[in-house]
Motif scaffolding. Structure first.
Motif, short mmCIF file in Angstrom:
data_model
loop_
_atom_site.label_atom_id
_atom_site.label_comp_id
_atom_site.label_asym_id
_atom_site.label_seq_id
_atom_site.Cartn_x
_atom_site.Cartn_y
_atom_site.Cartn_z
N PHE A 197 0.82 -1.21 0.00
CA PHE A 197 0.00 0.00 0.00
C PHE A 197 0.85 1.27 0.00
CE2 PHE A 197 -2.74 2.97 2.60
CZ PHE A 197 -3.63 3.26 1.58
N THR A 198 2.04 1.21 0.62
CA THR A 198 2.85 2.42 0.79
C THR A 198 4.05 2.49 -0.14
OG1 THR A 198 4.06 1.28 2.58
CG2 THR A 198 2.18 2.66 3.21
N LEU A 199 4.20 1.57 -1.07
CA LEU A 199 5.31 1.66 -2.02
C LEU A 199 5.23 2.97 -2.80
CD1 LEU A 199 5.54 -2.00 -3.39
CD2 LEU A 199 7.13 -0.84 -1.86
N PRO A 200 6.36 3.67 -2.96
CA PRO A 200 6.30 5.03 -3.51
C PRO A 200 5.77 5.14 -4.94
CG PRO A 200 8.57 4.26 -3.34
CD PRO A 200 7.73 3.26 -2.62
N ASP A 201 5.96 4.11 -5.77
CA ASP A 201 5.56 4.21 -7.17
C ASP A 201 4.30 3.43 -7.52
OD1 ASP A 201 7.72 5.87 -7.84
OD2 ASP A 201 9.06 4.14 -8.00
N ILE A 202 4.12 2.27 -6.93
CA ILE A 202 2.97 1.44 -7.29
C ILE A 202 1.94 1.32 -6.17
CG2 ILE A 202 4.34 0.09 -8.92
CD1 ILE A 202 4.46 -2.14 -6.84
N GLY A 203 2.31 1.70 -4.95
CA GLY A 203 1.36 1.64 -3.85
C GLY A 203 0.36 2.78 -3.92
N LEU A 204 -0.88 2.50 -3.53
CA LEU A 204 -1.94 3.52 -3.61
C LEU A 204 -1.59 4.74 -2.77
CD1 LEU A 204 -4.75 4.30 -4.64
CD2 LEU A 204 -5.71 3.16 -2.63
N LEU A 205 -1.20 4.53 -1.53
CA LEU A 205 -0.85 5.65 -0.66
C LEU A 205 0.44 6.32 -1.12
CD1 LEU A 205 -1.32 7.36 1.87
CD2 LEU A 205 -0.09 5.63 3.19
N GLY A 206 1.45 5.50 -1.45
CA GLY A 206 2.72 6.07 -1.89
C GLY A 206 2.59 6.90 -3.16
N TYR A 207 1.84 6.40 -4.12
CA TYR A 207 1.64 7.14 -5.37
C TYR A 207 0.86 8.42 -5.11
CZ TYR A 207 0.52 8.06 -10.27
OH TYR A 207 0.40 8.65 -11.50
N PHE A 208 -0.17 8.35 -4.25
CA PHE A 208 -0.98 9.53 -3.96
C PHE A 208 -0.15 10.60 -3.27
CE2 PHE A 208 -3.74 11.84 -0.99
CZ PHE A 208 -4.64 12.39 -1.88
N MET A 209 0.69 10.19 -2.32
CA MET A 209 1.51 11.16 -1.59
C MET A 209 2.55 11.81 -2.50
SD MET A 209 0.60 11.21 1.74
CE MET A 209 2.05 11.58 2.71
#
Length: 288
Positions: free
Chosen positions: A122-134
């Motif tokens: 969920f928090t992966l910077p490129d493919i995670g939903l939260l990571g991508y959103f942030m």
């Protein structure tokens, strides 16, 4: 002379044997390793208390213990007030009660390793939903694999999402046990919402809140699976809690003596802190 029936022990004995097998025997094994050194082939050499002295003087142990206390402190000051606030906002009767209770219980039903894996993706910077959103929507640089602050925020938010429900359910159980007569008397006296909470709801929730705080303290102080799966103790050693460091020493470095001594110190600290929590929270009850 009245005789006592001892047949009840027949039902208790299997439980005692199971506890002895699962707790006492492993504990004695750890104690044995903590005072000895082994070089393989089951050859042991007496070491005394050297491992305990080494652990207690180790800067690595002090740093990991400090991170563990910091994590537990942050968890308690966030989850306990948040859990109480959510419990106060939940309906006390009507069709929405079972819906709210089931919704609150759902996060606790997810296995610990699955929670860590979920939040990792969920928090992966490129493919995670939260990571991508942030990173791409809000423009905030967020990468828990590189930024220690982001890693700490992530493991704390993950634990809050996973375990605040326990505080909510316990606090809610205390709230629904309060008779309506208390609220009616407060309404007649013109008491404010804060006065009702301070003098009616909070005292009536004291017992369940004591249980909630003790459970959350012990669980957060001994947490391992979720942060290990999520960050692996990184970046660097920034999220290497005492539990993670203990596993690294025992299984990564295979230093069984220091790891056994550290685990016993860890166990003693947990017991002492839990006893202090319980003593302080029940001090007024004992005086009365």
């Amino acid at each position: 002379m009245k005789t006592q029936n001892q047949r009840a022990w027949l039902f208790v004995t299997p439980v005692l044997l199971l506890v002895a097998f699962n707790a006492l025997i492993p504990m004695m094994t750890v104690v044995n390793y903590s005072v000895q050194e082994t070089f393989g082939d089951n050859l042991f050499f007496w070491q005394g208390l050297d491992w305990f002295e080494q652990v207690l003087r180790s800067e690595r142990f002090h740093n990991a213990l400090g991170r563990q206390f910091l994590f537990t402190f942050l968890i308690l000051i966030i989850e306990v007030p948040l859990g109480i606030a959510i419990a106060l906002s939940m309906p006390k009767q009507g069709p929405w009660v079972p819906f709210c209770l089931v919704t609150m219980a759902l996060p606790m039903l997810i296995p610990w390793n699955v929670v860590g894996a979920m939040w990792n993706i969920f928090t992966l910077p490129d493919i995670g939903l939260l990571g991508y959103f942030m990173n791409h929507t809000l423009g905030i640089s967020y990468d828990m694999t590189q930024n220690p602050l982001a890693a700490w925020v992530t493991i704390i938010v993950m634990d809050v999402w996973h375990w605040t429900s326990l505080v909510v359910l316990l606090a809610y159980a205390g709230l629904v046990s309060i008779p309506n007569a208390y609220y009616q008397a407060a309404e007649i006296d013109g008491a404010s919402n804060w006065a009702v909470f301070r003098f009616i709801q909070l005292p009536k929730m004291k017992t369940v809140l004591t249980i909630a705080i003790l459970l959350r303290f012990m669980d957060s102080f001994n947490i391992y699976t979720e942060p290990f799966v999520l960050t692996g103790g990184g970046p660097g050693n920034s999220t290497t809690l005492l539990s993670i460091d203990l596993v690294k020493i025992a299984l990564g470095q295979f230093d069984l003596g220091p790891a056994a001594a550290m685990s016993l110190i860890y166990f003693a600290i947990t017991l002492l802190a839990s006893w202090l929590f319980y003593t302080l929270m029940t001090m007024n009850d004992n005086k009365s």
